[in-house]
Design a protein around this motif. Structure first.
Motif, PDB file in Angstrom:
ATOM      1  N   LYS A  42       0.859  -1.186   0.000  1.00 33.39           N
ATOM      2  CA  LYS A  42       0.000   0.000   0.000  1.00 33.39           C
ATOM      3  C   LYS A  42       0.892   1.232   0.000  1.00 33.39           C
ATOM      4  O   LYS A  42       1.815   1.337   0.820  1.00 33.39           O
ATOM      5  CB  LYS A  42      -0.927   0.024   1.212  1.00 33.39           C
ATOM      6  CG  LYS A  42      -1.893   1.215   1.172  1.00 33.39           C
ATOM      7  CD  LYS A  42      -2.909   1.178   2.303  1.00 33.39           C
ATOM      8  CE  LYS A  42      -3.882   2.347   2.164  1.00 33.39           C
ATOM      9  NZ  LYS A  42      -4.880   2.382   3.248  1.00 33.39           N
ATOM     10  N   ILE A  43       0.659   2.140  -0.923  1.00 32.89           N
ATOM     11  CA  ILE A  43       1.407   3.384  -0.998  1.00 32.89           C
ATOM     12  C   ILE A  43       0.409   4.534  -1.076  1.00 32.89           C
ATOM     13  O   ILE A  43      -0.326   4.669  -2.066  1.00 32.89           O
ATOM     14  CB  ILE A  43       2.353   3.405  -2.212  1.00 32.89           C
ATOM     15  CG1 ILE A  43       3.371   2.259  -2.095  1.00 32.89           C
ATOM     16  CG2 ILE A  43       3.052   4.744  -2.330  1.00 32.89           C
ATOM     17  CD1 ILE A  43       4.337   2.175  -3.242  1.00 32.89           C
ATOM     18  N   ASP A  44       0.359   5.340  -0.009  1.00 29.51           N
ATOM     19  CA  ASP A  44      -0.612   6.436   0.101  1.00 29.51           C
ATOM     20  C   ASP A  44      -2.031   5.894  -0.076  1.00 29.51           C
ATOM     21  O   ASP A  44      -2.424   5.000   0.655  1.00 29.51           O
ATOM     22  CB  ASP A  44      -0.296   7.533  -0.918  1.00 29.51           C
ATOM     23  CG  ASP A  44       1.081   8.165  -0.682  1.00 29.51           C
ATOM     24  OD1 ASP A  44       1.461   8.289   0.496  1.00 29.51           O
ATOM     25  OD2 ASP A  44       1.759   8.515  -1.659  1.00 29.51           O
ATOM     26  N   ASN A  45      -2.763   6.376  -1.085  1.00 34.80           N
ATOM     27  CA  ASN A  45      -4.150   5.930  -1.267  1.00 34.80           C
ATOM     28  C   ASN A  45      -4.298   4.880  -2.364  1.00 34.80           C
ATOM     29  O   ASN A  45      -5.411   4.613  -2.822  1.00 34.80           O
ATOM     30  CB  ASN A  45      -5.043   7.134  -1.593  1.00 34.80           C
ATOM     31  CG  ASN A  45      -5.165   8.087  -0.423  1.00 34.80           C
ATOM     32  OD1 ASN A  45      -5.244   7.650   0.723  1.00 34.80           O
ATOM     33  ND2 ASN A  45      -5.161   9.379  -0.695  1.00 34.80           N
ATOM     34  N   SER A  46      -3.197   4.302  -2.783  1.00 32.12           N
ATOM     35  CA  SER A  46      -3.270   3.284  -3.828  1.00 32.12           C
ATOM     36  C   SER A  46      -2.498   2.037  -3.398  1.00 32.12           C
ATOM     37  O   SER A  46      -1.824   2.027  -2.363  1.00 32.12           O
ATOM     38  CB  SER A  46      -2.721   3.824  -5.146  1.00 32.12           C
ATOM     39  OG  SER A  46      -1.356   4.165  -5.010  1.00 32.12           O
ATOM     40  N   TYR A  47      -2.617   0.996  -4.193  1.00 36.34           N
ATOM     41  CA  TYR A  47      -1.946  -0.275  -3.920  1.00 36.34           C
ATOM     42  C   TYR A  47      -1.119  -0.676  -5.133  1.00 36.34           C
ATOM     43  O   TYR A  47      -1.465  -0.353  -6.272  1.00 36.34           O
ATOM     44  CB  TYR A  47      -2.971  -1.377  -3.635  1.00 36.34           C
ATOM     45  CG  TYR A  47      -3.820  -1.125  -2.407  1.00 36.34           C
ATOM     46  CD1 TYR A  47      -3.484  -1.683  -1.178  1.00 36.34           C
ATOM     47  CD2 TYR A  47      -4.956  -0.307  -2.474  1.00 36.34           C
ATOM     48  CE1 TYR A  47      -4.259  -1.449  -0.053  1.00 36.34           C
ATOM     49  CE2 TYR A  47      -5.729  -0.060  -1.349  1.00 36.34           C
ATOM     50  CZ  TYR A  47      -5.378  -0.637  -0.137  1.00 36.34           C
ATOM     51  OH  TYR A  47      -6.138  -0.392   0.973  1.00 36.34           O
ATOM     52  N   LEU A  48      -0.052  -1.384  -4.871  1.00 36.17           N
ATOM     53  CA  LEU A  48       0.741  -1.977  -5.938  1.00 36.17           C
ATOM     54  C   LEU A  48       0.682  -3.492  -5.806  1.00 36.17           C
ATOM     55  O   LEU A  48       0.943  -4.041  -4.736  1.00 36.17           O
ATOM     56  CB  LEU A  48       2.204  -1.515  -5.869  1.00 36.17           C
ATOM     57  CG  LEU A  48       2.485  -0.028  -6.069  1.00 36.17           C
ATOM     58  CD1 LEU A  48       3.982   0.232  -5.980  1.00 36.17           C
ATOM     59  CD2 LEU A  48       1.927   0.473  -7.399  1.00 36.17           C
ATOM     60  N   PHE A  49       0.309  -4.159  -6.887  1.00 35.55           N
ATOM     61  CA  PHE A  49       0.358  -5.622  -6.962  1.00 35.55           C
ATOM     62  C   PHE A  49       1.552  -5.953  -7.856  1.00 35.55           C
ATOM     63  O   PHE A  49       1.599  -5.548  -9.018  1.00 35.55           O
ATOM     64  CB  PHE A  49      -0.940  -6.176  -7.546  1.00 35.55           C
ATOM     65  CG  PHE A  49      -0.961  -7.677  -7.625  1.00 35.55           C
ATOM     66  CD1 PHE A  49      -0.999  -8.444  -6.474  1.00 35.55           C
ATOM     67  CD2 PHE A  49      -0.931  -8.330  -8.849  1.00 35.55           C
ATOM     68  CE1 PHE A  49      -1.012  -9.831  -6.541  1.00 35.55           C
ATOM     69  CE2 PHE A  49      -0.941  -9.709  -8.937  1.00 35.55           C
ATOM     70  CZ  PHE A  49      -0.989 -10.461  -7.770  1.00 35.55           C
ATOM     71  N   VAL A  57       4.107  -4.722 -12.609  1.00 36.79           N
ATOM     72  CA  VAL A  57       3.530  -3.998 -11.478  1.00 36.79           C
ATOM     73  C   VAL A  57       2.191  -3.408 -11.897  1.00 36.79           C
ATOM     74  O   VAL A  57       2.087  -2.774 -12.953  1.00 36.79           O
ATOM     75  CB  VAL A  57       4.467  -2.875 -10.989  1.00 36.79           C
ATOM     76  CG1 VAL A  57       3.837  -2.141  -9.801  1.00 36.79           C
ATOM     77  CG2 VAL A  57       5.835  -3.432 -10.596  1.00 36.79           C
ATOM     78  N   TYR A  58       1.185  -3.620 -11.062  1.00 43.40           N
ATOM     79  CA  TYR A  58      -0.154  -3.100 -11.315  1.00 43.40           C
ATOM     80  C   TYR A  58      -0.508  -2.091 -10.222  1.00 43.40           C
ATOM     81  O   TYR A  58      -0.370  -2.385  -9.030  1.00 43.40           O
ATOM     82  CB  TYR A  58      -1.183  -4.232 -11.308  1.00 43.40           C
ATOM     83  CG  TYR A  58      -0.916  -5.294 -12.340  1.00 43.40           C
ATOM     84  CD1 TYR A  58      -1.547  -5.273 -13.580  1.00 43.40           C
ATOM     85  CD2 TYR A  58      -0.025  -6.337 -12.073  1.00 43.40           C
ATOM     86  CE1 TYR A  58      -1.293  -6.247 -14.529  1.00 43.40           C
ATOM     87  CE2 TYR A  58       0.243  -7.316 -13.022  1.00 43.40           C
ATOM     88  CZ  TYR A  58      -0.401  -7.270 -14.248  1.00 43.40           C
ATOM     89  OH  TYR A  58      -0.134  -8.227 -15.185  1.00 43.40           O
ATOM     90  N   LYS A  59      -0.954  -0.909 -10.644  1.00 46.13           N
ATOM     91  CA  LYS A  59      -1.393   0.114  -9.692  1.00 46.13           C
ATOM     92  C   LYS A  59      -2.904   0.019  -9.548  1.00 46.13           C
ATOM     93  O   LYS A  59      -3.631   0.015 -10.545  1.00 46.13           O
ATOM     94  CB  LYS A  59      -0.994   1.506 -10.182  1.00 46.13           C
ATOM     95  CG  LYS A  59      -1.314   2.611  -9.182  1.00 46.13           C
ATOM     96  CD  LYS A  59      -0.799   3.956  -9.683  1.00 46.13           C
ATOM     97  CE  LYS A  59      -1.072   5.055  -8.664  1.00 46.13           C
ATOM     98  NZ  LYS A  59      -0.592   6.374  -9.136  1.00 46.13           N
ATOM     99  N   ILE A  60      -3.350  -0.057  -8.303  1.00 52.87           N
ATOM    100  CA  ILE A  60      -4.770  -0.277  -8.012  1.00 52.87           C
ATOM    101  C   ILE A  60      -5.275   0.876  -7.155  1.00 52.87           C
ATOM    102  O   ILE A  60      -4.693   1.200  -6.119  1.00 52.87           O
ATOM    103  CB  ILE A  60      -4.969  -1.621  -7.282  1.00 52.87           C
ATOM    104  CG1 ILE A  60      -4.462  -2.773  -8.171  1.00 52.87           C
ATOM    105  CG2 ILE A  60      -6.420  -1.829  -6.908  1.00 52.87           C
ATOM    106  CD1 ILE A  60      -4.056  -3.988  -7.411  1.00 52.87           C
ATOM    107  N   ASN A 111     -13.032   6.465  -3.474  1.00 50.16           N
ATOM    108  CA  ASN A 111     -12.232   7.366  -2.635  1.00 50.16           C
ATOM    109  C   ASN A 111     -11.732   8.550  -3.444  1.00 50.16           C
ATOM    110  O   ASN A 111     -11.708   9.686  -2.987  1.00 50.16           O
ATOM    111  CB  ASN A 111     -11.034   6.625  -2.026  1.00 50.16           C
ATOM    112  CG  ASN A 111     -11.470   5.704  -0.898  1.00 50.16           C
ATOM    113  OD1 ASN A 111     -12.578   5.789  -0.423  1.00 50.16           O
ATOM    114  ND2 ASN A 111     -10.582   4.805  -0.502  1.00 50.16           N
ATOM    115  N   ASP A 112     -11.315   8.275  -4.712  1.00 49.34           N
ATOM    116  CA  ASP A 112     -10.854   9.355  -5.571  1.00 49.34           C
ATOM    117  C   ASP A 112     -11.947  10.383  -5.801  1.00 49.34           C
ATOM    118  O   ASP A 112     -11.729  11.578  -5.780  1.00 49.34           O
ATOM    119  CB  ASP A 112     -10.370   8.798  -6.922  1.00 49.34           C
ATOM    120  CG  ASP A 112      -9.067   8.037  -6.778  1.00 49.34           C
ATOM    121  OD1 ASP A 112      -8.431   8.186  -5.722  1.00 49.34           O
ATOM    122  OD2 ASP A 112      -8.682   7.312  -7.720  1.00 49.34           O
ATOM    123  N   SER A 113     -13.174   9.863  -6.031  1.00 45.73           N
ATOM    124  CA  SER A 113     -14.291  10.761  -6.301  1.00 45.73           C
ATOM    125  C   SER A 113     -14.602  11.614  -5.073  1.00 45.73           C
ATOM    126  O   SER A 113     -14.946  12.787  -5.180  1.00 45.73           O
ATOM    127  CB  SER A 113     -15.535   9.946  -6.685  1.00 45.73           C
ATOM    128  OG  SER A 113     -15.287   9.207  -7.863  1.00 45.73           O
TER     129      SER A 113
END
Length: 214
Positions: free
Chosen positions: A145-152, A201-204, A209-211
């Motif tokens: 988890k990085i800030d408000n997003s995730y990396l797979f 790497v996938y950014k999720i 939350n963005d909205s």
């Protein structure tokens, strides 16, 4: 069977992209000089490449990454026969037959993964279970988890040769990830092994939350 220090270092280089003596010494609980000797030995064997980088002030530090020979220690699953079969399907039956084959694999994979992710409610739970099943299949998967997003992150691709021959495999996997993680999430591939990058790497991100923050 327990891995020796050389195998552990190669695994760490695969997972991290590059390593130095300090990282190896810390992770493997050995002296920095011992770590340096191991890295030099693997470099001399042709398994690691090295480069120097200046980070801040002081002398440049030496970093090591897997060479082509080192990458070969993490083999592609049944690479030659898979590529031959794909070429034969395309040659004998045509592009449409190949698309049907990929589509059938995509549906089968989705069904199997959906069963493994059953009961997962949160993004973290889904990524934890997805990482486990993908690692079991040889993808060396992890998530952060990085800030408000995730990396797979997938540090290895056990079907790389097949995916190079037929990139529909990669498109099908991305489609499955989007379906498995849910419509409220955006899933974007930001690194790709087939683009000569060390991992996929996938950014999720959660669209709701963005909205809410716009």
């Amino acid at each position: 069977m327990k891995k020796n220090s050389g195998q552990q270092i190669l695994m760490m280089a695969k997972m991290r992209g590059e390593v130095d003596a300090h990282v190896i010494a810390t992770e493997l609980k050995m002296t920095k000089e011992g770590a340096r000797q191991q890295l030099v030995k693997l470099h001399e064997e042709g398994l690691l490449e090295k480069c120097s980088k200046c980070i801040g002030v002081g002398r440049p530090n030496t970093y090591y990454s897997l060479s082509a020979q080192g990458m070969a220690k993490f083999p592609d699953t049944h690479a030659d026969i898979t590529v031959q079969l794909l070429k034969s399907v395309k040659s004998l039956l045509g592009e449409n037959a190949l698309e049907l084959l990929i589509s059938d694999r995509e549906k089968s994979t989705y069904s199997r993964y959906a069963d493994r992710l059953k009961g997962a409610k949160t993004i973290e739970d889904k990524l934890r279970k997805l990482s486990k099943v993908r690692s079991e299949e040889g993808y060396m998967a992890e998530w952060k988890k990085i800030d408000n997003s995730y990396l797979f992150i997938e540090n290895h691709c056990p079907i790389c040769a097949a995916a190079t021959e037929c990139q529909q495999f990669c498109r099908a996997e991305l489609k499955n990830f989007k379906a498995l993680l849910g419509p409220e999430l955006t899933v974007e591939r930001i690194q790709h092994i087939l683009a000569d990058e060390p991992r996929c790497v996938y950014k999720i991100q959660d669209q709701t939350n963005d909205s809410a923050t716009d």
